[in-house]
Design a protein around this motif. Sequence first.
Motif, mmCIF file in Angstrom:
data_model
loop_
_atom_site.group_PDB
_atom_site.id
_atom_site.type_symbol
_atom_site.label_atom_id
_atom_site.label_comp_id
_atom_site.label_asym_id
_atom_site.label_seq_id
_atom_site.Cartn_x
_atom_site.Cartn_y
_atom_site.Cartn_z
ATOM 1 N N ASP A 30 0.829 -1.199 0.000
ATOM 2 C CA ASP A 30 0.000 0.000 0.000
ATOM 3 C C ASP A 30 0.869 1.256 0.000
ATOM 4 O OD1 ASP A 30 -2.524 -1.387 0.211
ATOM 5 O OD2 ASP A 30 -1.869 -1.918 2.232
ATOM 6 N N MET A 31 2.037 1.149 0.640
ATOM 7 C CA MET A 31 2.985 2.253 0.678
ATOM 8 C C MET A 31 4.380 1.659 0.742
ATOM 9 S SD MET A 31 5.174 4.305 2.718
ATOM 10 C CE MET A 31 4.899 3.681 4.337
ATOM 11 N N TYR A 32 5.290 2.251 -0.006
ATOM 12 C CA TYR A 32 6.678 1.784 -0.011
ATOM 13 C C TYR A 32 7.579 3.005 0.074
ATOM 14 C CZ TYR A 32 10.991 -0.528 -1.513
ATOM 15 O OH TYR A 32 12.267 -1.021 -1.570
ATOM 16 N N GLY A 33 8.508 3.012 1.013
ATOM 17 C CA GLY A 33 9.451 4.111 1.145
ATOM 18 C C GLY A 33 10.834 3.555 1.453
ATOM 19 N N ARG A 34 11.854 4.346 1.122
ATOM 20 C CA ARG A 34 13.221 3.888 1.348
ATOM 21 C C ARG A 34 14.103 5.080 1.677
ATOM 22 N NH1 ARG A 34 17.088 4.383 -2.081
ATOM 23 N NH2 ARG A 34 15.696 4.455 -3.856
ATOM 24 N N TYR A 35 15.048 4.876 2.577
ATOM 25 C CA TYR A 35 16.113 5.833 2.839
ATOM 26 C C TYR A 35 17.415 5.064 2.690
ATOM 27 C CZ TYR A 35 19.136 9.254 4.973
ATOM 28 O OH TYR A 35 20.150 10.142 5.193
ATOM 29 N N ILE A 36 18.186 5.376 1.673
ATOM 30 C CA ILE A 36 19.411 4.690 1.274
ATOM 31 C C ILE A 36 19.104 3.195 1.069
ATOM 32 C CG2 ILE A 36 21.867 4.260 1.711
ATOM 33 C CD1 ILE A 36 21.477 7.197 1.639
ATOM 34 N N ASP A 37 19.301 2.364 2.103
ATOM 35 C CA ASP A 37 19.026 0.930 1.944
ATOM 36 C C ASP A 37 18.053 0.407 2.997
ATOM 37 O OD1 ASP A 37 20.706 1.088 4.100
ATOM 38 O OD2 ASP A 37 21.972 -0.594 3.515
ATOM 39 N N CYS A 39 14.148 0.157 4.049
ATOM 40 C CA CYS A 39 12.823 0.290 3.435
ATOM 41 C C CYS A 39 11.737 0.194 4.498
ATOM 42 C CB CYS A 39 12.597 -0.820 2.413
ATOM 43 S SG CYS A 39 13.850 -0.878 1.121
ATOM 44 N N VAL A 40 10.630 0.862 4.240
ATOM 45 C CA VAL A 40 9.449 0.744 5.083
ATOM 46 C C VAL A 40 8.255 0.508 4.154
ATOM 47 C CG1 VAL A 40 9.008 3.241 5.156
ATOM 48 C CG2 VAL A 40 8.117 1.787 6.975
ATOM 49 N N VAL A 41 7.382 -0.404 4.560
ATOM 50 C CA VAL A 41 6.256 -0.813 3.721
ATOM 51 C C VAL A 41 4.989 -0.845 4.571
ATOM 52 C CG1 VAL A 41 5.297 -2.761 2.423
ATOM 53 C CG2 VAL A 41 7.707 -2.195 2.186
ATOM 54 N N ALA A 42 3.895 -0.343 4.028
ATOM 55 C CA ALA A 42 2.575 -0.543 4.634
ATOM 56 C C ALA A 42 1.902 -1.651 3.827
ATOM 57 C CB ALA A 42 1.759 0.739 4.580
ATOM 58 N N ARG A 91 -5.133 2.021 13.105
ATOM 59 C CA ARG A 91 -4.642 3.388 12.972
ATOM 60 C C ARG A 91 -3.134 3.377 13.224
ATOM 61 N NH1 ARG A 91 -4.017 8.121 16.111
ATOM 62 N NH2 ARG A 91 -4.450 9.955 14.847
ATOM 63 N N ILE A 92 -2.379 4.016 12.338
ATOM 64 C CA ILE A 92 -0.931 4.065 12.484
ATOM 65 C C ILE A 92 -0.536 5.348 13.202
ATOM 66 C CG2 ILE A 92 1.277 4.172 11.261
ATOM 67 C CD1 ILE A 92 -0.064 2.606 8.990
ATOM 68 N N THR A 93 0.247 5.194 14.262
ATOM 69 C CA THR A 93 0.821 6.354 14.938
ATOM 70 C C THR A 93 2.337 6.175 14.950
ATOM 71 O OG1 THR A 93 0.674 5.359 17.137
ATOM 72 C CG2 THR A 93 -1.202 6.685 16.418
#
Length: 147
Positions: A30-37, A39-42, A91-93
Amino acid sequence: MGNQLAPPLAIVFMHTLESKMLRSATTKPDMYGRYIDDCVVAWTAGRKRLLEFVDHCNAQHPGIPFTYESTMDEDSVPFMVTVFTVSNQRRITYQLYQKPSDSGVNLHYDSAIPLTQKRAVATEHYRRAIRLSATAQDNNVSSSKIE
Protein backbone atom coordinates in the motif's frame (compact mmCIF):
# COMPACT_ATOMS: atom_id res chain seq x y z
CA MET A 1 36.44 6.76 5.96
CA GLY A 2 34.35 5.20 3.20
CA ASN A 3 34.16 6.22 -0.41
CA GLN A 4 32.16 9.41 -0.99
CA LEU A 5 30.41 7.81 -3.97
CA ALA A 6 29.04 4.91 -1.92
CA PRO A 7 25.77 6.55 -0.73
CA PRO A 8 24.76 7.98 -4.16
CA LEU A 9 25.61 4.69 -5.86
CA ALA A 10 23.59 2.77 -3.25
CA ILE A 11 20.63 5.09 -3.88
CA VAL A 12 20.81 4.61 -7.67
CA PHE A 13 21.28 0.85 -7.37
CA MET A 14 18.41 0.43 -4.91
CA HIS A 15 16.12 2.64 -7.01
CA THR A 16 16.79 0.49 -10.09
CA LEU A 17 16.32 -2.73 -8.11
CA GLU A 18 13.12 -1.63 -6.36
CA SER A 19 11.57 -0.23 -9.57
CA LYS A 20 11.97 -3.62 -11.24
CA MET A 21 10.88 -5.43 -8.07
CA LEU A 22 7.70 -3.37 -7.57
CA ARG A 23 6.73 -3.51 -11.26
CA SER A 24 6.94 -7.31 -11.32
CA ALA A 25 5.30 -8.01 -7.93
CA THR A 26 1.93 -9.78 -8.10
CA THR A 27 0.74 -8.05 -4.92
CA LYS A 28 2.08 -4.57 -4.25
CA PRO A 29 2.44 -2.77 -0.91
CA ASP A 30 0.00 0.00 0.00
CA MET A 31 2.98 2.25 0.68
CA TYR A 32 6.68 1.78 -0.01
CA GLY A 33 9.45 4.11 1.14
CA ARG A 34 13.22 3.89 1.35
CA TYR A 35 16.11 5.83 2.84
CA ILE A 36 19.41 4.69 1.27
CA ASP A 37 19.03 0.93 1.94
CA ASP A 38 16.37 0.88 4.69
CA CYS A 39 12.82 0.29 3.44
CA VAL A 40 9.45 0.74 5.08
CA VAL A 41 6.26 -0.81 3.72
CA ALA A 42 2.57 -0.54 4.63
CA TRP A 43 0.90 -3.87 3.87
CA THR A 44 -2.75 -4.89 4.23
CA ALA A 45 -2.92 -7.97 2.00
CA GLY A 46 -2.27 -10.50 4.79
CA ARG A 47 0.72 -12.45 6.08
CA LYS A 48 0.78 -15.08 3.30
CA ARG A 49 1.07 -12.47 0.57
CA LEU A 50 3.57 -10.49 2.64
CA LEU A 51 5.84 -13.54 2.83
CA GLU A 52 5.41 -14.05 -0.93
CA PHE A 53 6.38 -10.40 -1.48
CA VAL A 54 9.49 -10.76 0.73
CA ASP A 55 10.47 -13.91 -1.22
CA HIS A 56 9.93 -11.99 -4.48
CA CYS A 57 12.17 -9.16 -3.19
CA ASN A 58 14.89 -11.60 -2.15
CA ALA A 59 14.85 -13.21 -5.62
CA GLN A 60 15.85 -9.91 -7.28
CA HIS A 61 19.56 -9.88 -6.36
CA PRO A 62 21.65 -12.49 -4.52
CA GLY A 63 23.67 -9.84 -2.63
CA ILE A 64 20.72 -7.78 -1.37
CA PRO A 65 18.75 -9.57 1.36
CA PHE A 66 15.36 -8.21 2.40
CA THR A 67 14.17 -8.87 5.94
CA TYR A 68 11.05 -7.63 7.66
CA GLU A 69 9.58 -6.74 11.01
CA SER A 70 5.83 -6.75 11.26
CA THR A 71 3.21 -5.24 13.52
CA MET A 72 1.48 -8.61 13.16
CA ASP A 73 4.26 -9.96 15.41
CA GLU A 74 4.98 -6.91 17.56
CA ASP A 75 2.90 -3.91 18.60
CA SER A 76 5.38 -1.51 17.03
CA VAL A 77 8.22 -1.48 14.51
CA PRO A 78 11.20 0.90 14.55
CA PHE A 79 12.32 2.60 11.32
CA MET A 80 15.23 5.02 11.41
CA VAL A 81 14.45 7.51 14.24
CA THR A 82 10.73 6.71 14.42
CA VAL A 83 8.71 3.85 15.80
CA PHE A 84 5.42 2.96 14.10
CA THR A 85 2.54 1.47 16.07
CA VAL A 86 -0.69 0.05 14.65
CA SER A 87 -3.68 0.22 16.99
CA ASN A 88 -6.54 -2.28 17.19
CA GLN A 89 -8.53 0.13 15.01
CA ARG A 90 -5.75 -0.20 12.36
CA ARG A 91 -4.64 3.39 12.97
CA ILE A 92 -0.93 4.06 12.48
CA THR A 93 0.82 6.35 14.94
CA TYR A 94 4.48 7.19 15.22
CA GLN A 95 6.86 8.79 17.67
CA LEU A 96 10.56 9.29 18.35
CA TYR A 97 12.57 6.07 18.60
CA GLN A 98 15.80 5.73 20.51
CA LYS A 99 17.83 2.53 20.34
CA PRO A 100 18.27 0.71 23.66
CA SER A 101 22.01 1.36 23.38
CA ASP A 102 21.51 5.14 23.05
CA SER A 103 23.43 6.91 25.82
CA GLY A 104 21.55 10.18 25.36
CA VAL A 105 24.81 12.12 25.40
CA ASN A 106 25.35 14.17 22.25
CA LEU A 107 27.27 17.12 23.61
CA HIS A 108 28.89 17.23 27.02
CA TYR A 109 27.77 20.32 28.90
CA ASP A 110 31.29 21.09 30.10
CA SER A 111 32.74 21.00 26.57
CA ALA A 112 34.35 24.13 25.14
CA ILE A 113 31.35 24.98 22.97
CA PRO A 114 29.53 28.32 23.18
CA LEU A 115 26.42 28.22 25.37
CA THR A 116 24.23 29.31 22.43
CA GLN A 117 25.23 26.18 20.51
CA LYS A 118 24.60 23.97 23.52
CA ARG A 119 21.10 25.44 23.80
CA ALA A 120 20.55 25.01 20.06
CA VAL A 121 21.40 21.29 20.30
CA ALA A 122 18.93 20.79 23.15
CA THR A 123 16.23 22.81 21.38
CA GLU A 124 16.64 20.86 18.15
CA HIS A 125 16.38 17.52 19.96
CA TYR A 126 13.09 18.66 21.46
CA ARG A 127 11.80 19.96 18.11
CA ARG A 128 12.72 16.68 16.43
CA ALA A 129 10.77 14.74 19.06
CA ILE A 130 7.72 16.96 18.39
CA ARG A 131 8.03 16.63 14.58
CA LEU A 132 8.25 12.84 14.82
CA SER A 133 5.03 12.49 16.81
CA ALA A 134 1.66 11.77 15.24
CA THR A 135 -0.59 12.80 18.15
CA ALA A 136 -0.44 14.91 21.30
CA GLN A 137 -0.07 11.73 23.38
CA ASP A 138 2.83 10.57 21.18
CA ASN A 139 4.25 14.07 21.52
CA ASN A 140 4.33 13.71 25.31
CA VAL A 141 5.98 10.28 25.08
CA SER A 142 8.60 11.49 22.59
CA SER A 143 9.32 14.65 24.60
CA SER A 144 9.83 12.64 27.77
CA LYS A 145 12.63 10.70 26.03
CA ILE A 146 14.68 13.90 25.72
CA GLU A 147 16.80 14.44 28.81
